[in-house]
Design a protein around this motif. Structure first.
Motif, PDB file in Angstrom:
ATOM      1  N   GLY B  90       0.849  -1.194   0.000  1.00 24.24           N
ATOM      2  CA  GLY B  90       0.000   0.000   0.000  1.00 24.24           C
ATOM      3  C   GLY B  90       0.879   1.236   0.000  1.00 24.24           C
ATOM      4  N   ASP B  91       0.424   2.235   0.749  1.00 27.97           N
ATOM      5  CA  ASP B  91       1.154   3.503   0.804  1.00 27.97           C
ATOM      6  C   ASP B  91       1.971   3.548   2.094  1.00 27.97           C
ATOM      7  OD1 ASP B  91       2.032   6.118   0.789  1.00 27.97           O
ATOM      8  OD2 ASP B  91       0.122   6.908   1.534  1.00 27.97           O
ATOM      9  N   ALA B  92       3.247   3.230   1.974  1.00 31.37           N
ATOM     10  CA  ALA B  92       4.103   3.140   3.163  1.00 31.37           C
ATOM     11  C   ALA B  92       4.275   4.490   3.839  1.00 31.37           C
ATOM     12  CB  ALA B  92       5.473   2.573   2.780  1.00 31.37           C
ATOM     13  N   THR B  93       4.118   5.553   3.091  1.00 33.78           N
ATOM     14  CA  THR B  93       4.398   6.875   3.667  1.00 33.78           C
ATOM     15  C   THR B  93       3.153   7.539   4.240  1.00 33.78           C
ATOM     16  OG1 THR B  93       3.998   8.009   1.574  1.00 33.78           O
ATOM     17  CG2 THR B  93       6.231   7.179   1.975  1.00 33.78           C
ATOM     18  N   GLU B  94       2.000   7.001   3.918  1.00 30.84           N
ATOM     19  CA  GLU B  94       0.723   7.543   4.401  1.00 30.84           C
ATOM     20  C   GLU B  94       0.552   9.010   4.052  1.00 30.84           C
ATOM     21  OE1 GLU B  94      -2.442   8.257   7.664  1.00 30.84           O
ATOM     22  OE2 GLU B  94      -0.343   8.666   8.098  1.00 30.84           O
ATOM     23  N   LYS B  95       0.948   9.355   2.849  1.00 28.03           N
ATOM     24  CA  LYS B  95       0.772  10.746   2.426  1.00 28.03           C
ATOM     25  C   LYS B  95      -0.234  10.882   1.290  1.00 28.03           C
ATOM     26  CE  LYS B  95       5.229  12.303   4.066  1.00 28.03           C
ATOM     27  NZ  LYS B  95       6.642  12.516   3.773  1.00 28.03           N
ATOM     28  N   LYS B  96      -0.763   9.743   0.865  1.00 29.99           N
ATOM     29  CA  LYS B  96      -1.597   9.763  -0.323  1.00 29.99           C
ATOM     30  C   LYS B  96      -3.074   9.823   0.081  1.00 29.99           C
ATOM     31  CE  LYS B  96      -1.491   7.475  -4.787  1.00 29.99           C
ATOM     32  NZ  LYS B  96      -0.745   6.458  -5.575  1.00 29.99           N
ATOM     33  N   ALA B  97      -3.784  10.798  -0.430  1.00 32.76           N
ATOM     34  CA  ALA B  97      -5.210  10.919  -0.110  1.00 32.76           C
ATOM     35  C   ALA B  97      -5.986   9.777  -0.752  1.00 32.76           C
ATOM     36  CB  ALA B  97      -5.733  12.258  -0.612  1.00 32.76           C
ATOM     37  N   LEU B  98      -7.070   9.389  -0.117  1.00 29.71           N
ATOM     38  CA  LEU B  98      -7.939   8.365  -0.689  1.00 29.71           C
ATOM     39  C   LEU B  98      -8.774   8.973  -1.800  1.00 29.71           C
ATOM     40  CD1 LEU B  98      -9.107   6.634   2.614  1.00 29.71           C
ATOM     41  CD2 LEU B  98      -7.497   5.711   0.926  1.00 29.71           C
ATOM     42  N   PRO B  99      -9.076   8.191  -2.840  1.00 27.43           N
ATOM     43  CA  PRO B  99      -9.914   8.716  -3.935  1.00 27.43           C
ATOM     44  C   PRO B  99     -11.329   9.026  -3.432  1.00 27.43           C
ATOM     45  CG  PRO B  99      -8.883   6.625  -4.547  1.00 27.43           C
ATOM     46  CD  PRO B  99      -8.662   6.805  -3.080  1.00 27.43           C
ATOM     47  N   ALA B 100     -12.004   9.867  -4.180  1.00 30.80           N
ATOM     48  CA  ALA B 100     -13.388  10.196  -3.841  1.00 30.80           C
ATOM     49  C   ALA B 100     -14.220   8.918  -3.790  1.00 30.80           C
ATOM     50  CB  ALA B 100     -13.964  11.150  -4.890  1.00 30.80           C
ATOM     51  N   GLY B 101     -15.068   8.841  -2.796  1.00 23.32           N
ATOM     52  CA  GLY B 101     -15.976   7.703  -2.701  1.00 23.32           C
ATOM     53  C   GLY B 101     -15.450   6.551  -1.860  1.00 23.32           C
ATOM     54  N   VAL B 102     -14.167   6.593  -1.529  1.00 25.27           N
ATOM     55  CA  VAL B 102     -13.627   5.534  -0.674  1.00 25.27           C
ATOM     56  C   VAL B 102     -13.946   5.895   0.777  1.00 25.27           C
ATOM     57  CG1 VAL B 102     -11.515   4.444   0.188  1.00 25.27           C
ATOM     58  CG2 VAL B 102     -11.816   4.852  -2.275  1.00 25.27           C
ATOM     59  N   ILE B 103     -14.530   4.949   1.464  1.00 26.14           N
ATOM     60  CA  ILE B 103     -14.937   5.180   2.857  1.00 26.14           C
ATOM     61  C   ILE B 103     -13.740   4.913   3.762  1.00 26.14           C
ATOM     62  CG2 ILE B 103     -16.457   4.335   4.691  1.00 26.14           C
ATOM     63  CD1 ILE B 103     -18.478   3.684   2.379  1.00 26.14           C
ATOM     64  N   ALA B 104     -13.301   5.975   4.433  1.00 24.92           N
ATOM     65  CA  ALA B 104     -12.069   5.847   5.234  1.00 24.92           C
ATOM     66  C   ALA B 104     -12.247   4.898   6.411  1.00 24.92           C
ATOM     67  CB  ALA B 104     -11.634   7.222   5.723  1.00 24.92           C
ATOM     68  N   GLN B 105     -13.449   4.836   6.920  1.00 24.99           N
ATOM     69  CA  GLN B 105     -13.700   4.017   8.118  1.00 24.99           C
ATOM     70  C   GLN B 105     -14.906   3.101   7.889  1.00 24.99           C
ATOM     71  OE1 GLN B 105     -12.830   2.211  10.722  1.00 24.99           O
ATOM     72  NE2 GLN B 105     -11.907   4.035  11.613  1.00 24.99           N
ATOM     73  N   PRO B 106     -14.678   1.992   7.177  1.00 26.65           N
ATOM     74  CA  PRO B 106     -15.802   1.074   6.925  1.00 26.65           C
ATOM     75  C   PRO B 106     -16.257   0.400   8.214  1.00 26.65           C
ATOM     76  CG  PRO B 106     -13.960   0.648   5.429  1.00 26.65           C
ATOM     77  CD  PRO B 106     -13.449   1.536   6.523  1.00 26.65           C
TER      78      PRO B 106
END
Lengths: 285, 285
Positions: B90-106
């Motif tokens: 995944g994103d090891a640096t945690e700097k990448k925003a999630l795309p629109a429509g992706v639920i951050a906390q399912p």
């Protein structure tokens, strides 16, 4: 940073913070005899250390000690890497005579008449009626009549031909995947990898025959040497300790393995299979 | 030659010659929808194909589909390879925003209210009261109340932070060791690697923090792309089939997994854990 938190979370998963009751006393750590340690050296300083199990497979282990003393594996290879199954090494060409004193056809040391585990896991598994740990750091399974060493990740067994072969010990394998417990009692287990399993489990997979054999001889991984630690110069002998299991602290450790703790775990499993509760070992300081 | 016989012996161990009753009919092989296949490409033509499990973790799988459509993983990395545990990407640096429509906390899609296995393994395991297979090729476990996908080798889960996080799906892991079943019901399982697990399981192990994280960013394994098969050009879509489990032939196959056969096996186990009886899948011809 999420990465570090994921890391922490998985640290909890891999090795939960043990309650104090599960902490070992310094005296709980006991030395493993050097004559039980087999040291396999590969190129680039890679080293694999195996603890032998002479109590459970005495004739096979006697063979293995003789093979090591005779330097029989030096220059041989790892010739099979089967994903989610085993890494196997020895004489891929089967042209090398066994040293004097090695018994070509040992008895079938697949199980052991005495079950003397000093712990008891809470729940049974599909392959036994009880599992636990020996006082000196081996995982054990029983059917109520006999005992055996289970085929967990990192356990080392003796490759064999079809019956009545039991294997001489010249060809050995280590489990590098989900425990193939169906092999229990069908094959001789002779030890456990204590250190360096990653040098085996990360090797390129073989493709031949769907068996993980390397197709070309050039793909085989050369073995520089295999020695008993007791036959190495004292300064270069690796020293390991097992955690004594016959005490309340170890029993508490087992419970902690069966019931992983918050904050990562919300639902403790209430049980574990023996392969997820492998006896702790460590380098001696 | 001993080697070939060892090979044959282990072939028996890995895939016993099935009795005729366990042979599938051609019609038993059913296509897996292209929208359930996630294709991860690494360098050097390495490809990993994952079947997604939308029925069991619908919100997480919807997220994963959106992440793939948005090409969110392209250029990200495999940043963790923990021996006998998991490979994580995944994103090891945690700097990448999630795309629109992706639920951050399912929601915590860790189990499922309906257990609908069409087989039943003979013996229970330490983590459930029954295990079996869904009609369409998933391994299942239950406690009599809820059902869940077990953490077997090759299963894919959603890395998460500590509670109340459930993970967005941006960071995923695949099991590459003995089944860590203690994770069952504590984390969302979203799929299974159908092909190419060896490209993950044979990667060099990370050493950081005892967690298998790669210490240096340069050690991370670049991901070229992750796509739903349904969004690839038709000619390059991989096609897979599962073996339908709701028939007598599959039941016979389960029995054969539980009772491995001579000439290699002398003592059949009489049972199996679900992770040693994973549903057969194959490339469509």
């Amino acid at each position: 940073m999420l990465t570090s938190l994921i890391a922490l979370a998985f640290q909890a998963a891999a090795a939960p913070p043990a309650p104090k009751a599960a902490d070992p006393l310094p005296a709980d750590w006991k030395p493993i005899p050097a004559a039980e340690l087999l040291v396999m050296k590969l190129a680039d300083e890679r080293q694999v250390v195996i603890r032998l199990a002479p109590r459970y497979a005495p004739v096979h282990v006697a063979n293995i000690r003789k093979l090591a003393s005779a330097r029989w594996w030096d220059g041989e290879t790892i010739y099979r890497v089967h994903d989610n199954y085993v890494v196997q090494w020895g004489d891929a060409t089967e042209k090398k005579a066994l040293p004097a004193g090695v018994i070509a056809q040992p008895p079938a040391e697949y199980d052991w008449p005495r079950y003397d585990a000093v712990t008891r896991l809470t729940r049974i598994d599909p392959y036994s009626t009880s599992t636990g740990h020996s006082a000196d750091g081996w995982p054990l399974a029983t059917n109520g009549m006999v005992a055996w060493l289970p085929h967990c990740y990192g356990m080392v067994g003796v490759a064999r031909d079809l019956k009545p072969s039991t294997g001489s010990g010249g060809d050995l394998y280590a489990v590098i995947g989900h425990a193939p417990r169906h092999l229990d009692r069908n094959i001789a287990i002779v030890g456990r990898v204590l250190e360096g399993i990653e040098h085996l489990s990360s090797l390129p997979r073989g493709t031949e025959g769907g068996l993980g054999l390397y197709k070309e001889a050039s793909q085989r991984v050369p073995i520089i040497s295999v020695r008993l630690a007791s036959e190495l110069p004292e300064a270069s002998q690796p020293r390991f300790e097992y955690r004594a299991a016959n005490n309340a602290r170890f029993a508490a450790w087992v419970k902690a393995r069966e019931n992983r703790e918050p904050p990562f775990f919300e639902l403790p499993a209430g049980g574990s299979d023996i392969c997820n509760a492998m006896p702790p070992v460590r380098r001696a300081s």
